[in-house]
Design a protein around this motif. Structure first.
Motif, PDB file in Angstrom:
ATOM      1  N   UNK A   1       0.971  -1.256   0.056  1.00 32.02           N
ATOM      2  CA  UNK A   1      -0.133   0.056  -0.156  1.00 32.02           C
ATOM      3  C   UNK A   1       0.894   1.134   0.028  1.00 32.02           C
ATOM      4  N   UNK A   2       0.735   2.019  -0.892  1.00 32.04           N
ATOM      5  CA  UNK A   2       1.474   3.284  -1.294  1.00 32.04           C
ATOM      6  C   UNK A   2       0.676   4.444  -1.212  1.00 32.04           C
ATOM      7  N   UNK A   3       0.635   5.066  -0.121  1.00 28.63           N
ATOM      8  CA  UNK A   3      -0.308   6.478   0.084  1.00 28.63           C
ATOM      9  C   UNK A   3       0.151   7.597  -0.910  1.00 28.63           C
ATOM     10  N   UNK A   4       1.383   7.625  -1.103  1.00 26.40           N
ATOM     11  CA  UNK A   4       2.011   8.791  -1.899  1.00 26.40           C
ATOM     12  C   UNK A   4       2.901   8.161  -3.036  1.00 26.40           C
ATOM     13  N   UNK A   5       2.400   7.151  -3.831  1.00 31.12           N
ATOM     14  CA  UNK A   5       3.347   6.646  -4.918  1.00 31.12           C
ATOM     15  C   UNK A   5       3.979   7.485  -5.943  1.00 31.12           C
ATOM     16  N   UNK A   6       5.533   7.134  -5.878  1.00 30.59           N
ATOM     17  CA  UNK A   6       6.236   7.669  -7.205  1.00 30.59           C
ATOM     18  C   UNK A   6       6.507   6.733  -8.114  1.00 30.59           C
ATOM     19  N   UNK A   7       6.743   6.969  -9.442  1.00 27.44           N
ATOM     20  CA  UNK A   7       7.028   6.215 -10.606  1.00 27.44           C
ATOM     21  C   UNK A   7       8.382   5.280 -10.137  1.00 27.44           C
TER      22      UNK A   7
ATOM     23  N   UNK B   1       4.057   0.320 -14.973  1.00 25.30           N
ATOM     24  CA  UNK B   1       3.810  -1.121 -14.660  1.00 25.30           C
ATOM     25  C   UNK B   1       3.738  -1.922 -15.999  1.00 25.30           C
ATOM     26  N   UNK B   2       4.307  -3.079 -16.218  1.00 24.47           N
ATOM     27  CA  UNK B   2       4.142  -3.813 -17.508  1.00 24.47           C
ATOM     28  C   UNK B   2       3.137  -4.620 -17.677  1.00 24.47           C
TER      29      UNK B   2
ATOM     30  N   UNK C   1      -2.316  -6.161 -13.678  1.00 25.89           N
ATOM     31  CA  UNK C   1      -3.655  -6.154 -14.199  1.00 25.89           C
ATOM     32  C   UNK C   1      -4.284  -4.925 -13.568  1.00 25.89           C
ATOM     33  N   UNK C   2      -4.818  -4.111 -14.199  1.00 24.43           N
ATOM     34  CA  UNK C   2      -5.636  -2.848 -13.444  1.00 24.43           C
ATOM     35  C   UNK C   2      -6.926  -3.402 -13.175  1.00 24.43           C
ATOM     36  N   UNK C   3      -7.353  -3.229 -11.843  1.00 24.55           N
ATOM     37  CA  UNK C   3      -8.683  -3.691 -11.123  1.00 24.55           C
ATOM     38  C   UNK C   3      -9.494  -2.375 -11.293  1.00 24.55           C
ATOM     39  N   UNK C   4     -10.794  -2.299 -11.019  1.00 31.11           N
ATOM     40  CA  UNK C   4     -11.562  -1.179 -10.868  1.00 31.11           C
ATOM     41  C   UNK C   4     -10.979  -0.461  -9.882  1.00 31.11           C
TER      42      UNK C   4
ATOM     43  N   UNK D   1      -3.802  -2.689  -8.753  1.00 31.97           N
ATOM     44  CA  UNK D   1      -3.031  -3.713  -9.588  1.00 31.97           C
ATOM     45  C   UNK D   1      -2.564  -4.770  -9.071  1.00 31.97           C
ATOM     46  N   UNK D   2      -2.967  -6.027  -9.870  1.00 27.33           N
ATOM     47  CA  UNK D   2      -2.538  -7.294  -9.391  1.00 27.33           C
ATOM     48  C   UNK D   2      -1.696  -8.133 -10.510  1.00 27.33           C
ATOM     49  N   UNK D   3      -0.638  -8.806  -9.885  1.00 23.72           N
ATOM     50  CA  UNK D   3       0.126  -9.529 -10.435  1.00 23.72           C
ATOM     51  C   UNK D   3      -0.243 -10.688 -11.162  1.00 23.72           C
ATOM     52  N   UNK D   4      -0.416 -10.716 -12.389  1.00 28.44           N
ATOM     53  CA  UNK D   4      -0.593 -12.200 -13.176  1.00 28.44           C
ATOM     54  C   UNK D   4      -1.931 -13.038 -12.727  1.00 28.44           C
ATOM     55  N   UNK D   5      -2.880 -12.278 -12.319  1.00 22.95           N
ATOM     56  CA  UNK D   5      -4.305 -12.752 -11.811  1.00 22.95           C
ATOM     57  C   UNK D   5      -5.476 -12.110 -12.359  1.00 22.95           C
TER      58      UNK D   5
END
Length: 219
Positions: A48-54, A84-85, A89-92, A209-213
């Motif tokens: 969980x990243x509240x202030x994400x950077x690239x 991300x590559x 997979x991007x969820x809602x 985002x979830x990895x390979x699912x």
């Protein structure tokens, strides 16, 4: 009293979410928190990243190999998706929301009953028909002065009758009676409208985002 910033609200959210889901205690990281979840289907863990950077997100993603690991990034989908590559997979989207809790004691509409109980720091509200059939349900994780409503659902044939609002108000009131004074959650796009109508304030978007699912929804 000053409004908590997004990082503090996220900390409050994960503290109650971890109770609700029975996960491990969140572990503080330089960029946020890691949580071991271990759900049989859908989620081995989350970061969980509240202030994400690239730079932070790319570096973290390089270390993750376990499928069904989630990234919860408090930013717009369009901002973080390019970081991300295709394995991710991007969820809602979600929405970080909060509300001051009060004692409401809502009543059930005609033809329904509502039951509440608490076990292990988790409040539950169950709405049933007169025949005892499930109509709606929800729960809230309690973490000191914070309550985190979670998994609020209404059976399709009982929707548009105010039962989702009944579950929320019942949980909010029961949490207040147990000493909680602030409600925090991350709502779905559909839930955001209901919670806004109940007085909740939206503070930030959340990209999941979830990895390979693909197709997994754990929120």
């Amino acid at each position: 009293m000053p409004e908590p910033d997004v990082t503090e609200l996220v900390r409050m959210w994960i503290s109650g979410w971890a109770v609700s889901r029975g996960s491990a205690e969140p572990v503080e990281q330089p960029w946020g928190w890691s949580i071991d979840v271990g759900a049989p289907v859908g989620e081995v863990g989350r970061h969980v990243l509240p202030e994400p950077t690239e730079a932070e997100v790319r570096k973290l993603a390089e270390t993750i190999t376990a499928p069904t690991t989630w990234l919860k990034l408090f930013a717009e989908d369009a901002t973080v998706r390019p970081w991300l590559d295709e394995r991710w997979h991007l969820d809602a989207p979600g929405f970080l929301m909060s509300v001051p809790l009060t004692a409401e004691r809502p009543g059930a509409p005609a033809g329904y009953t509502v039951t509440t109980w608490e076990r292990g720091g988790v409040l539950r509200a169950l709405v049933r028909t007169g025949a005892g059939h499930l109509a709606a349900r929800g729960q809230a994780g309690l973490a000191g002065p914070v309550a985190v409503p979670d998994q609020i659902t209404t059976v399709p044939e009982h929707r548009r009758r105010g039962l989702g609002a009944l579950v929320m108000r019942t949980l909010q009131s029961a949490a207040y009676e147990r000493g909680a004074r602030t409600g925090v959650l991350v709502g779905t796009p559909e839930g955001q409208a209901l919670y806004t109508a109940l007085g909740w304030t939206t503070h930030a978007p959340m990209a999941s985002l979830v990895l390979d699912a693909p197709g997994v929804h754990a929120r």
